[in-house]
Write a protein that holds these residues in place. Structure first.
Motif, PDB file in Angstrom:
ATOM      1  N   ARG A 150       0.837  -1.199   0.000  1.00 29.74           N
ATOM      2  CA  ARG A 150       0.000   0.000   0.000  1.00 29.74           C
ATOM      3  C   ARG A 150       0.877   1.255   0.000  1.00 29.74           C
ATOM      4  O   ARG A 150       1.968   1.250   0.574  1.00 29.74           O
ATOM      5  CB  ARG A 150      -0.900   0.040   1.241  1.00 29.74           C
ATOM      6  CG  ARG A 150      -1.726  -1.222   1.504  1.00 29.74           C
ATOM      7  CD  ARG A 150      -2.887  -1.348   0.545  1.00 29.74           C
ATOM      8  NE  ARG A 150      -3.677  -2.538   0.814  1.00 29.74           N
ATOM      9  CZ  ARG A 150      -4.866  -2.546   1.408  1.00 29.74           C
ATOM     10  NH1 ARG A 150      -5.398  -1.411   1.809  1.00 29.74           N
ATOM     11  NH2 ARG A 150      -5.525  -3.677   1.583  1.00 29.74           N
ATOM     12  N   ARG A 176       1.202  -0.689 -10.255  1.00 27.75           N
ATOM     13  CA  ARG A 176      -0.180  -1.118 -10.015  1.00 27.75           C
ATOM     14  C   ARG A 176      -0.866  -1.543 -11.307  1.00 27.75           C
ATOM     15  O   ARG A 176      -1.576  -2.552 -11.349  1.00 27.75           O
ATOM     16  CB  ARG A 176      -0.950   0.023  -9.356  1.00 27.75           C
ATOM     17  CG  ARG A 176      -2.416  -0.252  -9.063  1.00 27.75           C
ATOM     18  CD  ARG A 176      -3.066   0.993  -8.466  1.00 27.75           C
ATOM     19  NE  ARG A 176      -4.503   0.818  -8.345  1.00 27.75           N
ATOM     20  CZ  ARG A 176      -5.097   0.306  -7.285  1.00 27.75           C
ATOM     21  NH1 ARG A 176      -4.379  -0.097  -6.255  1.00 27.75           N
ATOM     22  NH2 ARG A 176      -6.410   0.178  -7.239  1.00 27.75           N
ATOM     23  N   SER A 182      -2.487  -5.881  -8.679  1.00 33.45           N
ATOM     24  CA  SER A 182      -2.776  -4.440  -8.634  1.00 33.45           C
ATOM     25  C   SER A 182      -2.160  -3.752  -7.416  1.00 33.45           C
ATOM     26  O   SER A 182      -2.770  -2.861  -6.813  1.00 33.45           O
ATOM     27  CB  SER A 182      -4.292  -4.197  -8.658  1.00 33.45           C
ATOM     28  OG  SER A 182      -4.856  -4.664  -9.851  1.00 33.45           O
ATOM     29  N   LYS A 183      -0.957  -4.150  -7.064  1.00 31.14           N
ATOM     30  CA  LYS A 183      -0.264  -3.511  -5.948  1.00 31.14           C
ATOM     31  C   LYS A 183       0.822  -2.580  -6.469  1.00 31.14           C
ATOM     32  O   LYS A 183       1.403  -2.844  -7.515  1.00 31.14           O
ATOM     33  CB  LYS A 183       0.366  -4.574  -5.031  1.00 31.14           C
ATOM     34  CG  LYS A 183      -0.636  -5.396  -4.250  1.00 31.14           C
ATOM     35  CD  LYS A 183       0.071  -6.383  -3.344  1.00 31.14           C
ATOM     36  CE  LYS A 183      -0.938  -7.200  -2.533  1.00 31.14           C
ATOM     37  NZ  LYS A 183      -0.266  -8.175  -1.642  1.00 31.14           N
ATOM     38  N   ALA A 185      -1.809  -0.631  -3.711  1.00 30.96           N
ATOM     39  CA  ALA A 185      -3.009   0.186  -3.637  1.00 30.96           C
ATOM     40  C   ALA A 185      -2.601   1.570  -3.126  1.00 30.96           C
ATOM     41  O   ALA A 185      -1.686   1.689  -2.313  1.00 30.96           O
ATOM     42  CB  ALA A 185      -4.029  -0.454  -2.695  1.00 30.96           C
ATOM     43  N   LEU A 209      -9.222   7.532  -8.033  1.00 26.54           N
ATOM     44  CA  LEU A 209      -8.916   6.903  -6.751  1.00 26.54           C
ATOM     45  C   LEU A 209      -9.708   7.570  -5.634  1.00 26.54           C
ATOM     46  O   LEU A 209      -9.911   8.783  -5.644  1.00 26.54           O
ATOM     47  CB  LEU A 209      -7.420   7.024  -6.432  1.00 26.54           C
ATOM     48  CG  LEU A 209      -6.441   6.285  -7.341  1.00 26.54           C
ATOM     49  CD1 LEU A 209      -5.017   6.557  -6.868  1.00 26.54           C
ATOM     50  CD2 LEU A 209      -6.716   4.796  -7.344  1.00 26.54           C
ATOM     51  N   GLU A 235      -8.391  -5.119  -0.930  1.00 23.64           N
ATOM     52  CA  GLU A 235      -7.712  -4.060  -1.667  1.00 23.64           C
ATOM     53  C   GLU A 235      -8.512  -3.536  -2.849  1.00 23.64           C
ATOM     54  O   GLU A 235      -8.325  -2.429  -3.303  1.00 23.64           O
ATOM     55  CB  GLU A 235      -6.347  -4.554  -2.153  1.00 23.64           C
ATOM     56  CG  GLU A 235      -5.343  -4.684  -1.040  1.00 23.64           C
ATOM     57  CD  GLU A 235      -3.938  -4.834  -1.573  1.00 23.64           C
ATOM     58  OE1 GLU A 235      -3.773  -4.847  -2.795  1.00 23.64           O
ATOM     59  OE2 GLU A 235      -3.016  -4.943  -0.763  1.00 23.64           O
ATOM     60  N   LYS A 236      -9.415  -4.336  -3.354  1.00 28.61           N
ATOM     61  CA  LYS A 236     -10.153  -3.900  -4.543  1.00 28.61           C
ATOM     62  C   LYS A 236     -11.447  -3.189  -4.176  1.00 28.61           C
ATOM     63  O   LYS A 236     -12.200  -2.748  -5.022  1.00 28.61           O
ATOM     64  CB  LYS A 236     -10.441  -5.095  -5.457  1.00 28.61           C
ATOM     65  CG  LYS A 236      -9.160  -5.682  -6.036  1.00 28.61           C
ATOM     66  CD  LYS A 236      -9.431  -6.724  -7.082  1.00 28.61           C
ATOM     67  CE  LYS A 236      -8.131  -7.244  -7.671  1.00 28.61           C
ATOM     68  NZ  LYS A 236      -8.346  -8.267  -8.700  1.00 28.61           N
TER      69      LYS A 236
END
Length: 614
Positions: A150, A176, A182-183, A185, A209, A235-236
């Motif tokens: 993150r 990402r 997708s890291k 976040a 975002l 996270e999503k």
């Protein structure tokens, strides 16, 4: 030590201590660890000493003694799998990069977030102004970004104008976009920083975002709670809106006018003023021979204007005024930056062209009708042409002007670029024969040479009006100084230009801070080519980029080490020029200004062994 105390101590290790510990448990010698982590053996021994202290091995009387054997015994008892190379010690805990600039407000909030996160067992890496100024600070931040889960981004007004912060966010977004998980976040938290103060690139990276807003210390408890909720959620999932939270639209262009209260932005805003417009800034310096030609060209049906210049030379500012002039002439103008496109958009030509059509539709406030006009049988280029001809152009009673900014992004995908730019050239040629295409006018903005292989008859880079922006002349710098209220003469202008040349952004940044009496010209010049100087953030951003491209770093080292102009491979010269670091002189290059020569001569000459330790 019992297992409960052992587990608590384990969570108290810093990321660097964890790295050293894992290598120690794997049987590596101090010298090997030092070499891999780019630190000295003495620093390794100091880390191990501190690790032993965390596990309550030793006291003040025997700090000089080694307790490695006791440390190894503890791990053999409670975590024996780590001796087999199991790195779960790192993988089990969520790693967070906490980024802030270093002002009073963001430092206080960062401190409280850091304490709250560590209390919950998270691994926190701090990226602040102090770390960015360390010799190997950029490498540390780059490594942390590559492995963090993150990114907590505290955006004060200073962070919003920081080139290094913008570059860190760009890299995080690229990671990402290209990773299956997708890291990292990203959660931006704006501290008394309206969206209008975010530079255009930063706003584009953060579009879509969820965001949080902080206005006073009273908001801190709620912000901390919201962050912990975000970390606990999948996270999503989007964060549950807390106080002052906000979301950005798909494509956001908020008007921003430079005032004396805020420094010049490193990346200009491609704003499109509505109705009766004013100039975006009182400090915009016209280049009459260029601006006037552009205004004349955009009034012509089927116009194509190509603006090329290195970064931060005023390309987007000029585009904004061309679009403004077009609206005054009765056109509808759409500014579009390719920085706003996710990396996945460039995966194939069809997806890219559909995104392109959809974004233009959105900006024209027209519904998306791709399903009505897109036919796979004809191919993506024919479908895109049909969408513009039969829908977008047919739906507008007035000419449509497209301002295409940051098209360099497309150059990274040669096959896609050849097809897309060939399509733009075809549309421009259509205007010679068909009335409907005379309604389309194009402004294309780029930094690099169009070095993609293209048929000369299909390239848009050899037709239309070519515009190349040059640096300010001394008369323009003097004019700009007077607009800042400075009673300067030729002497002061010569002194400033001897350091930064006529680089528009560097000149404006210096004049801004001098006009506010935050620094004198003499103080600026003394500290300019250092990390602690006014241009430190700007210089570190370039150093960061060069560190990711060793071949460019080597080329720049050659340039700044020479007494005069030198020859480089064509591609290296083009790329360094597009970054704004060098000036092309025929087949040779030289540093764009003495600021770059002095700074990079020292920083690029430094070897890893000579860098300061953590």
């Amino acid at each position: 030590m019992n297992q409960e105390k052992f587990a608590k101590a384990l969570t108290g290790l810093t990321p660097r201590q964890e790295e050293v510990l894992l290598k120690l448990l794997a049987g590596e010698k101090d010298a090997q660890i030092a070499d891999q982590l780019h630190i000295t053996p003495g620093t390794v021994r100091k880390h191990i000493e501190n690790i032993c202290s965390v596990f309550e091995l030793g006291n003040l009387e025997d700090r000089g003694l080694s307790h490695r054997s006791e440390l190894m015994s503890l791990f053999a008892k409670y975590r024996p799998e780590l001796f087999r190379g199991d790195t779960s010690i790192l993988n089990e805990r969520t790693k967070i990069l906490l980024s802030y600039y270093g002002g009073t407000e963001d430092k206080s909030l960062a401190s409280q977030l850091d304490a709250a996160l560590k209390a919950k067992g998270y691994v926190v890496f701090i990226a602040n102004g102090k770390r960015r100024m360390e010799t190997n600070g950029l490498q540390q931040i780059y490594a942390a970004l590559n492995c963090c889960d993150r990114l907590l981004l505290l955006l004060s007004t200073m962070a919003a104008s920081s080139e290094m912060v913008t570059e860190e966010v760009r890299w995080a977004k690229a990671l990402r976009d290209n990773r299956p998980d997708s890291k990292p976040a990203i959660l931006p938290i704006r501290l008394n920083c309206p969206l209008s103060l975010l530079n255009h690139d930063l706003r584009g990276y953060l579009q879509g975002l969820p965001q949080q807003e902080w206005h006073s210390p009273d908001d801190t408890p709620a912000i901390v709670e919201a962050v912990l909720d975000w970390l606990a959620a999948d996270e999503k999932q989007a964060i549950v809106p807390a106080l002052g939270s906000s979301r950005q639209g798909s494509v956001l262009f908020t008007s921003y006018s430079l005032t004396p209260n805020y420094p010049p932005q490193p990346v200009a805003e491609p704003e499109l003023p509505r109705g009766q417009v004013e100039l975006a800034s009182a400090f915009y310096i016209e280049r009459p021979s260029i601006d006037d030609r552009c205004y004349e060209a955009i009034a012509k049906p089927g116009a194509l204007i190509r603006i090329k210049a290195p970064r931060q030379m005023g390309k987007t500012s000029l585009m904004a005024r061309i679009l403004q002039r077009a609206t005054q002439q009765g056109c509808v103008a759409v500014p579009l930056s390719f920085q706003l496109a996710d990396s996945k958009v460039f995966a194939d030509l069809e997806r890219f062209l559909q995104w392109f059509c959809a974004v233009v539709s959105l900006e024209l406030q027209l519904p998306d009708r791709l399903t009505d006009y897109w036919n796979g049988i004809f191919g993506s280029k024919v479908s895109c042409k049909s969408y513009f001809e039969r829908y977008l152009l047919a739906s507008t009673a007035t000419p449509l002007v497209l301002g295409l900014d940051e098209v360099d992004r497309v150059f990274q995908y040669p096959e896609l670029a050849a097809d897309f730019f060939g399509l733009l050239r075809a549309w421009h040629e259509e205007a010679k024969n068909r009335e409907i295409w005379r309604k389309l006018r194009l402004v294309v903005v780029h930094s690099t040479e169009a070095y993609i292989p293209m048929d000369i008859n299909q390239s848009p880079f050899n037709v239309g009006l070519p515009v190349e922006l040059l640096e300010f002349q001394s008369e323009q710098v003097l004019d700009l100084a007077h607009r800042h209220g400075l009673a300067w003469g030729a002497t002061e202008v010569e002194q400033l230009m001897a350091m930064v040349g006529g680089h528009p952004y560097l000149v404006r940044l210096g004049l801004y801070h001098i006009a506010r009496k935050e620094i004198t010209l003499a103080q600026l010049l003394t500290a300019a080519p250092t990390d602690a100087g006014l241009y430190g953030d700007h210089l570190r951003r370039h150093l960061w980029i060069l560190s990711q491209h060793p071949e460019l770093a080597a080329a720049m080292k050659k340039v700044v080490g020479a007494a005069g102009a030198v020859q480089l491979e064509s591609m290296q010269g083009f790329k360094l020029n597009s970054m704004g670091l060098v000036r092309l002189q025929g087949n040779e290059v030289k540093p764009r200004c003495d600021l770059y020569r002095q700074y990079f001569r020292i920083r690029l000459a430094s070897s890893p062994s000579s860098q300061s330790e953590e």
